[in-house]
Motif scaffolding. Structure first.
Motif, short mmCIF file in Angstrom:
data_model
loop_
_atom_site.label_atom_id
_atom_site.label_comp_id
_atom_site.label_asym_id
_atom_site.label_seq_id
_atom_site.Cartn_x
_atom_site.Cartn_y
_atom_site.Cartn_z
N VAL A 143 3.79 7.58 -5.94
CA VAL A 143 2.40 7.83 -5.59
C VAL A 143 2.16 9.33 -5.64
O VAL A 143 3.05 10.13 -5.30
CB VAL A 143 2.05 7.25 -4.20
CG1 VAL A 143 2.89 7.90 -3.10
CG2 VAL A 143 0.56 7.40 -3.91
N SER B 127 -3.27 8.43 -6.65
CA SER B 127 -2.97 7.54 -7.76
C SER B 127 -1.53 7.05 -7.61
O SER B 127 -0.75 7.60 -6.83
CB SER B 127 -3.17 8.24 -9.10
OG SER B 127 -2.30 9.35 -9.23
N ARG B 128 -1.20 6.02 -8.37
CA ARG B 128 0.15 5.49 -8.31
C ARG B 128 0.60 5.06 -9.69
O ARG B 128 -0.19 4.62 -10.52
CB ARG B 128 0.24 4.32 -7.32
CG ARG B 128 -0.64 3.12 -7.66
CD ARG B 128 -0.71 2.13 -6.49
NE ARG B 128 0.53 1.40 -6.31
CZ ARG B 128 0.80 0.62 -5.25
NH1 ARG B 128 -0.10 0.51 -4.27
NH2 ARG B 128 1.95 -0.03 -5.17
N ARG C 103 -5.39 6.44 0.82
CA ARG C 103 -4.59 5.23 0.70
C ARG C 103 -4.95 4.53 -0.60
O ARG C 103 -6.10 4.54 -1.03
CB ARG C 103 -4.86 4.29 1.88
CG ARG C 103 -4.00 3.04 1.89
CD ARG C 103 -4.59 1.93 2.75
NE ARG C 103 -4.94 2.39 4.08
CZ ARG C 103 -6.16 2.31 4.59
NH1 ARG C 103 -7.15 1.78 3.89
NH2 ARG C 103 -6.39 2.75 5.82
N ILE C 104 -3.97 3.89 -1.22
CA ILE C 104 -4.21 3.11 -2.42
C ILE C 104 -3.46 1.79 -2.31
O ILE C 104 -2.29 1.76 -1.94
CB ILE C 104 -3.81 3.89 -3.70
CG1 ILE C 104 -4.16 3.09 -4.95
CG2 ILE C 104 -2.33 4.27 -3.67
CD1 ILE C 104 -4.06 3.92 -6.23
N THR C 105 -4.14 0.70 -2.60
CA THR C 105 -3.55 -0.62 -2.51
C THR C 105 -2.81 -0.96 -3.79
O THR C 105 -2.88 -0.24 -4.79
CB THR C 105 -4.61 -1.69 -2.23
OG1 THR C 105 -5.45 -1.83 -3.39
CG2 THR C 105 -5.47 -1.31 -1.03
N THR D 210 0.82 -1.20 0.00
CA THR D 210 0.00 0.00 0.00
C THR D 210 0.86 1.26 0.00
O THR D 210 1.98 1.27 0.49
CB THR D 210 -0.94 0.04 1.21
OG1 THR D 210 -0.17 0.00 2.42
CG2 THR D 210 -1.88 -1.15 1.19
N GLY E 245 -5.09 -1.10 -6.67
CA GLY E 245 -5.73 0.12 -7.10
C GLY E 245 -6.94 0.55 -6.29
O GLY E 245 -7.58 1.55 -6.62
N THR E 246 -7.28 -0.18 -5.25
CA THR E 246 -8.39 0.21 -4.39
C THR E 246 -8.00 1.42 -3.56
O THR E 246 -6.91 1.46 -2.99
CB THR E 246 -8.79 -0.95 -3.47
OG1 THR E 246 -9.17 -2.07 -4.26
CG2 THR E 246 -9.97 -0.54 -2.59
N THR E 247 -8.88 2.40 -3.49
CA THR E 247 -8.58 3.65 -2.80
C THR E 247 -9.47 3.87 -1.60
O THR E 247 -10.59 3.36 -1.53
CB THR E 247 -8.71 4.85 -3.75
OG1 THR E 247 -10.05 4.89 -4.28
CG2 THR E 247 -7.73 4.74 -4.90
N THR F 53 -7.46 13.24 -5.01
CA THR F 53 -7.36 12.00 -5.75
C THR F 53 -5.97 11.40 -5.56
O THR F 53 -4.97 12.07 -5.82
CB THR F 53 -7.62 12.20 -7.25
OG1 THR F 53 -8.92 12.77 -7.45
CG2 THR F 53 -7.55 10.85 -7.98
N TYR G 18 -10.43 7.33 1.06
CA TYR G 18 -10.27 8.75 1.33
C TYR G 18 -10.92 9.12 2.65
O TYR G 18 -11.99 8.60 2.99
CB TYR G 18 -10.90 9.60 0.23
CG TYR G 18 -10.27 9.44 -1.13
CD1 TYR G 18 -9.15 10.18 -1.49
CD2 TYR G 18 -10.79 8.54 -2.05
CE1 TYR G 18 -8.57 10.04 -2.73
CE2 TYR G 18 -10.21 8.38 -3.29
CZ TYR G 18 -9.10 9.14 -3.63
OH TYR G 18 -8.53 8.99 -4.86
#
Length: 122
Positions: free
Chosen positions: A78, A70-71, A50-52, A33, A55-57, A68, A59
């Motif tokens: 990130v 993103s990675r 957080r983003i896994t 993550t 791609g799961t986010t 927003t 907020y």
């Protein structure tokens, strides 16, 4: 073994935008993550987004719809795009990465950046 370099902080007026970047480098085996935290004056450090790896986010309610995350897995970077900034967003923003390193085996590392200051004036 794993280092984070943050950039993009600065001074903006309310309603403006900033994009924070956090580049990960070192003997990286894998990255799980990636997240952004912030700590305002006299406040506790809190999770912003957080983003896994898939791609799961997630907020925080206070930033949902305006920020927003993103990675770019190819660049091990990130980003946090911040729009419609408010004075309440003023804080030191910290990048956080959960990763493994070839240097330390399969153990997960919890790595923090030094923080970048975001100041939103009214």
């Amino acid at each position: 073994q794993v280092q984070l370099v943050e950039s993009g902080g600065g001074l903006v007026q309310a309603g403006g935008s900033l994009r924070l970047s956090c580049a990960t480098s070192g003997s990286i085996r894998s990255i799980d993550t990636m997240a952004w935290y912030r700590q305002g004056p006299g406040k506790q450090r809190q999770l912003v987004a957080r983003i896994t790896s898939g791609g799961t986010t997630y907020y925080a309610d206070s930033t949902k719809g305006r920020f927003t995350i993103s990675r770019d897995n190819a660049k091990n970077t990130v980003y946090l795009q911040m729009n419609s900034l408010k004075p309440e967003d003023t804080a030191v923003y910290y990048c956080n990465v959960r990763a493994t390193s070839f240097a330390t085996g399969s153990r997960y590392l919890d790595v923090w950046g030094q923080g970048t200051l975001v100041t939103v004036s009214s």
